[in-house]
Design a protein around this motif. Structure first.
Motif, PDB file in Angstrom:
ATOM      1  N   ASP A  83      -7.053 -24.166   0.327  1.00 24.67           N
ATOM      2  CA  ASP A  83      -6.500 -22.873   0.729  1.00 24.67           C
ATOM      3  C   ASP A  83      -7.447 -21.792   0.237  1.00 24.67           C
ATOM      4  O   ASP A  83      -7.658 -21.629  -0.970  1.00 24.67           O
ATOM      5  CB  ASP A  83      -5.096 -22.672   0.151  1.00 24.67           C
ATOM      6  N   TRP A  84      -8.019 -21.053   1.171  1.00 29.83           N
ATOM      7  CA  TRP A  84      -9.037 -20.049   0.870  1.00 29.83           C
ATOM      8  C   TRP A  84      -8.381 -18.690   0.660  1.00 29.83           C
ATOM      9  O   TRP A  84      -7.762 -18.142   1.576  1.00 29.83           O
ATOM     10  CB  TRP A  84     -10.045 -19.976   2.005  1.00 29.83           C
ATOM     11  N   LEU A  85      -8.536 -18.154  -0.541  1.00 30.12           N
ATOM     12  CA  LEU A  85      -7.954 -16.854  -0.881  1.00 30.12           C
ATOM     13  C   LEU A  85      -9.052 -15.795  -0.757  1.00 30.12           C
ATOM     14  O   LEU A  85      -9.952 -15.718  -1.594  1.00 30.12           O
ATOM     15  CB  LEU A  85      -7.382 -16.864  -2.302  1.00 30.12           C
ATOM     16  N   LEU A  86      -8.992 -15.030   0.319  1.00 26.78           N
ATOM     17  CA  LEU A  86      -9.990 -13.996   0.592  1.00 26.78           C
ATOM     18  C   LEU A  86      -9.413 -12.657   0.151  1.00 26.78           C
ATOM     19  O   LEU A  86      -8.561 -12.084   0.827  1.00 26.78           O
ATOM     20  CB  LEU A  86     -10.338 -13.966   2.083  1.00 26.78           C
ATOM     21  N   LEU A  87      -9.859 -12.174  -0.996  1.00 30.92           N
ATOM     22  CA  LEU A  87      -9.339 -10.942  -1.591  1.00 30.92           C
ATOM     23  C   LEU A  87     -10.346  -9.821  -1.394  1.00 30.92           C
ATOM     24  O   LEU A  87     -11.515  -9.968  -1.753  1.00 30.92           O
ATOM     25  CB  LEU A  87      -9.065 -11.152  -3.085  1.00 30.92           C
ATOM     26  N   THR A  88      -9.895  -8.694  -0.836  1.00 33.38           N
ATOM     27  CA  THR A  88     -10.808  -7.612  -0.486  1.00 33.38           C
ATOM     28  C   THR A  88     -10.235  -6.250  -0.877  1.00 33.38           C
ATOM     29  O   THR A  88      -9.019  -6.078  -0.946  1.00 33.38           O
ATOM     30  CB  THR A  88     -11.111  -7.627   1.028  1.00 33.38           C
ATOM     31  N   LYS A  89     -11.117  -5.306  -1.103  1.00 39.36           N
ATOM     32  CA  LYS A  89     -10.732  -3.902  -1.228  1.00 39.36           C
ATOM     33  C   LYS A  89     -11.035  -3.149   0.063  1.00 39.36           C
ATOM     34  O   LYS A  89     -10.898  -1.926   0.122  1.00 39.36           O
ATOM     35  CB  LYS A  89     -11.461  -3.254  -2.406  1.00 39.36           C
ATOM     36  N   ARG A  90     -11.417  -3.886   1.106  1.00 39.34           N
ATOM     37  CA  ARG A  90     -11.804  -3.289   2.380  1.00 39.34           C
ATOM     38  C   ARG A  90     -11.034  -3.943   3.529  1.00 39.34           C
ATOM     39  O   ARG A  90     -11.620  -4.466   4.475  1.00 39.34           O
ATOM     40  CB  ARG A  90     -13.307  -3.447   2.590  1.00 39.34           C
ATOM     41  N   PRO A  91      -9.701  -3.944   3.482  1.00 39.37           N
ATOM     42  CA  PRO A  91      -8.932  -4.661   4.507  1.00 39.37           C
ATOM     43  C   PRO A  91      -9.091  -4.086   5.908  1.00 39.37           C
ATOM     44  O   PRO A  91      -8.801  -4.766   6.889  1.00 39.37           O
ATOM     45  CB  PRO A  91      -7.486  -4.530   4.019  1.00 39.37           C
ATOM     46  N   GLN A  92      -9.548  -2.847   6.015  1.00 39.80           N
ATOM     47  CA  GLN A  92      -9.777  -2.255   7.329  1.00 39.80           C
ATOM     48  C   GLN A  92     -10.879  -2.984   8.103  1.00 39.80           C
ATOM     49  O   GLN A  92     -10.974  -2.846   9.330  1.00 39.80           O
ATOM     50  CB  GLN A  92     -10.131  -0.765   7.196  1.00 39.80           C
ATOM     51  N   ASN A  93     -11.691  -3.775   7.390  1.00 38.49           N
ATOM     52  CA  ASN A  93     -12.798  -4.487   8.041  1.00 38.49           C
ATOM     53  C   ASN A  93     -12.431  -5.897   8.475  1.00 38.49           C
ATOM     54  O   ASN A  93     -13.226  -6.552   9.171  1.00 38.49           O
ATOM     55  CB  ASN A  93     -14.001  -4.569   7.089  1.00 38.49           C
ATOM     56  N   ILE A  94     -11.263  -6.392   8.071  1.00 39.54           N
ATOM     57  CA  ILE A  94     -10.934  -7.805   8.288  1.00 39.54           C
ATOM     58  C   ILE A  94     -10.979  -8.182   9.762  1.00 39.54           C
ATOM     59  O   ILE A  94     -11.703  -9.111  10.169  1.00 39.54           O
ATOM     60  CB  ILE A  94      -9.553  -8.139   7.699  1.00 39.54           C
ATOM     61  N   ARG A  95     -10.217  -7.479  10.584  1.00 39.06           N
ATOM     62  CA  ARG A  95     -10.080  -7.906  11.988  1.00 39.06           C
ATOM     63  C   ARG A  95     -11.398  -7.849  12.746  1.00 39.06           C
ATOM     64  O   ARG A  95     -11.617  -8.622  13.686  1.00 39.06           O
ATOM     65  CB  ARG A  95      -9.024  -7.049  12.691  1.00 39.06           C
ATOM     66  N   GLN A 141      -3.064   3.086   1.451  1.00 36.96           N
ATOM     67  CA  GLN A 141      -4.311   2.990   2.202  1.00 36.96           C
ATOM     68  C   GLN A 141      -4.554   1.600   2.758  1.00 36.96           C
ATOM     69  O   GLN A 141      -5.048   1.459   3.876  1.00 36.96           O
ATOM     70  CB  GLN A 141      -5.490   3.384   1.302  1.00 36.96           C
ATOM     71  N   ARG A 142      -4.211   0.562   2.009  1.00 38.32           N
ATOM     72  CA  ARG A 142      -4.699  -0.782   2.323  1.00 38.32           C
ATOM     73  C   ARG A 142      -3.675  -1.736   2.919  1.00 38.32           C
ATOM     74  O   ARG A 142      -4.017  -2.557   3.774  1.00 38.32           O
ATOM     75  CB  ARG A 142      -5.290  -1.412   1.048  1.00 38.32           C
ATOM     76  N   ILE A 143      -2.420  -1.659   2.467  1.00 39.43           N
ATOM     77  CA  ILE A 143      -1.447  -2.660   2.916  1.00 39.43           C
ATOM     78  C   ILE A 143      -1.190  -2.581   4.413  1.00 39.43           C
ATOM     79  O   ILE A 143      -0.919  -3.587   5.074  1.00 39.43           O
ATOM     80  CB  ILE A 143      -0.138  -2.524   2.107  1.00 39.43           C
ATOM     81  N   LYS A 144      -1.296  -1.407   5.002  1.00 38.24           N
ATOM     82  CA  LYS A 144      -1.059  -1.261   6.437  1.00 38.24           C
ATOM     83  C   LYS A 144      -2.011  -2.109   7.268  1.00 38.24           C
ATOM     84  O   LYS A 144      -1.653  -2.554   8.368  1.00 38.24           O
ATOM     85  CB  LYS A 144      -1.159   0.207   6.847  1.00 38.24           C
ATOM     86  N   TYR A 145      -3.216  -2.360   6.766  1.00 41.64           N
ATOM     87  CA  TYR A 145      -4.159  -3.223   7.484  1.00 41.64           C
ATOM     88  C   TYR A 145      -3.829  -4.689   7.267  1.00 41.64           C
ATOM     89  O   TYR A 145      -3.905  -5.505   8.192  1.00 41.64           O
ATOM     90  CB  TYR A 145      -5.587  -2.946   7.022  1.00 41.64           C
ATOM     91  N   GLY A 205       7.109  -3.121   2.870  1.00 43.29           N
ATOM     92  CA  GLY A 205       6.149  -4.210   2.916  1.00 43.29           C
ATOM     93  C   GLY A 205       6.700  -5.572   2.565  1.00 43.29           C
ATOM     94  O   GLY A 205       6.007  -6.575   2.729  1.00 43.29           O
ATOM     95  N   LEU A 206       7.957  -5.648   2.111  1.00 47.17           N
ATOM     96  CA  LEU A 206       8.476  -6.918   1.619  1.00 47.17           C
ATOM     97  C   LEU A 206       9.644  -7.492   2.398  1.00 47.17           C
ATOM     98  O   LEU A 206       9.873  -8.691   2.348  1.00 47.17           O
ATOM     99  CB  LEU A 206       8.931  -6.754   0.154  1.00 47.17           C
ATOM    100  N   ARG A 207      10.402  -6.671   3.145  1.00 43.99           N
ATOM    101  CA  ARG A 207      11.729  -7.137   3.507  1.00 43.99           C
ATOM    102  C   ARG A 207      12.081  -7.180   4.990  1.00 43.99           C
ATOM    103  O   ARG A 207      13.229  -7.423   5.342  1.00 43.99           O
ATOM    104  CB  ARG A 207      12.784  -6.280   2.795  1.00 43.99           C
ATOM    105  N   PHE A 208      11.135  -6.979   5.909  1.00 42.91           N
ATOM    106  CA  PHE A 208      11.549  -7.097   7.302  1.00 42.91           C
ATOM    107  C   PHE A 208      11.414  -8.533   7.783  1.00 42.91           C
ATOM    108  O   PHE A 208      10.971  -9.405   7.055  1.00 42.91           O
ATOM    109  CB  PHE A 208      10.774  -6.130   8.199  1.00 42.91           C
TER     110      PHE A 208
END
Length: 291
Positions: free
Chosen positions: A111-123, A150-154, A184-187
């Motif tokens: 399981d690859w855990l890709l942790l970033t401070k730049r989630p806007q670049n992921i897609r 800033q980041r969770i929305k991405y 961010g947790l409950r829908f």
């Protein structure tokens, strides 16, 4: 730069390349930059070229995958502890990322855990559109409410993969129930939530939190951690308290706050309110789309 990891929430770390640039307060006392300085400090900053690691290093995950398959277990691999996979620095060649995606595909028992401070670049950087590989966990660092907004929305626009945040170092309180424009947790976990601003969004599956260590470390206050723990408990989301860092709570003062004592990471207890919190997403979470 691949080895059995001392990081409590993974089994191995793998660095496809080394180097990064500071972009937010969590980066101020970066351990990876300090590590790089011990070897010349040539790979850090906006003008420094990132350096790909050796061919032998790139073979390590294949060995881990074979061992995991033989033992009937899954290993969690943190990628990358000395870089950011989604760093858009021009020295990172497209072929490096292509090779990483192929390596992930070739190691289904990891399981690859890709942790970033730049989630806007992921897609824009991954080769996957809707169906991410089920062995990919995507995370972003969230040190305070500003970076959460800033980041969770991405992150929550990414389907299929396990989505997590790492609040380490935690530098302020974070309310995940009110991240810019949604909870961010409950829908609905499986179907996602249709939002008029961003289309479908998917909830977080895991929250990691911890304090800061090192000569210039900043204290993280108990209420910040217990709030995240309680938010996760209310939403049935796994919570992992990694460590206090260098600072631990002393007495609660008559001014309505905690007196924090600097004892050093080795002496700091891993307990929060007297309990160990080291929960992980379940096996089912890894294989259920959008969970």
């Amino acid at each position: 730069m691949a080895f059995n990891s001392p990081i409590e929430w993974c089994d191995h770390t793998f660095n496809p390349w080394i180097g990064c640039t500071k972009i937010s307060p969590a980066c101020d006392h970066c351990y990876a930059e300090a590590y790089d300085k011990r070897f010349g400090g040539s790979r850090w900053g906006p003008k420094a070229a990132r350096i790909r690691t050796s061919a032998d290093n790139w073979k390590k995950p294949l060995s881990w995958n074979r061992k995991a398959e033989k033992e009937g277990v899954r290993y969690r691999v943190f990628c990358a502890s000395l870089a950011d996979v989604f760093d858009n620095h021009n020295s990172i060649e497209q072929g490096w990322r292509d090779d990483l995606w192929e390596l992930i595909d070739a190691t289904p028992n990891l399981d690859w855990l890709l942790l970033t401070k730049r989630p806007q670049n992921i897609r824009g950087m991954v080769p996957w559109e809707w169906f991410f590989p089920t062995n990919v966990w995507i995370g972003t660092t969230v040190e305070d409410q500003k970076t959460a907004d800033q980041r969770i929305k991405y992150l929550t626009q990414i389907p299929q993969a396990v989505r997590f945040i790492s609040s380490e170092p935690l530098l302020g309180p974070v309310d995940l129930s009110n991240v810019e424009w949604f909870d961010g947790l409950r829908f609905n976990a499986l179907e996602g939530q249709l939002h008029d601003k961003k289309g479908f969004v998917f909830k977080l599956n895991w929250v990691i939190a911890g304090g800061e260590s090192g000569p210039n470390s900043r204290a993280s206050f108990p209420d910040w951690f217990t709030s995240l723990r309680d938010q996760c408990a209310f939403a049935s989301v796994p919570f992992f308290f990694k460590q206090w860092g260098d600072w631990v709570p002393g007495e609660f003062t008559d001014r309505g706050g905690w007196a924090m004592n600097r004892v050093g990471k080795r002496k700091a207890s891993p307990l929060l309110d007297g309990a160990l919190h080291q929960a992980f997403p379940t096996v089912a979470t890894q294989w259920e789309a959008g969970s």
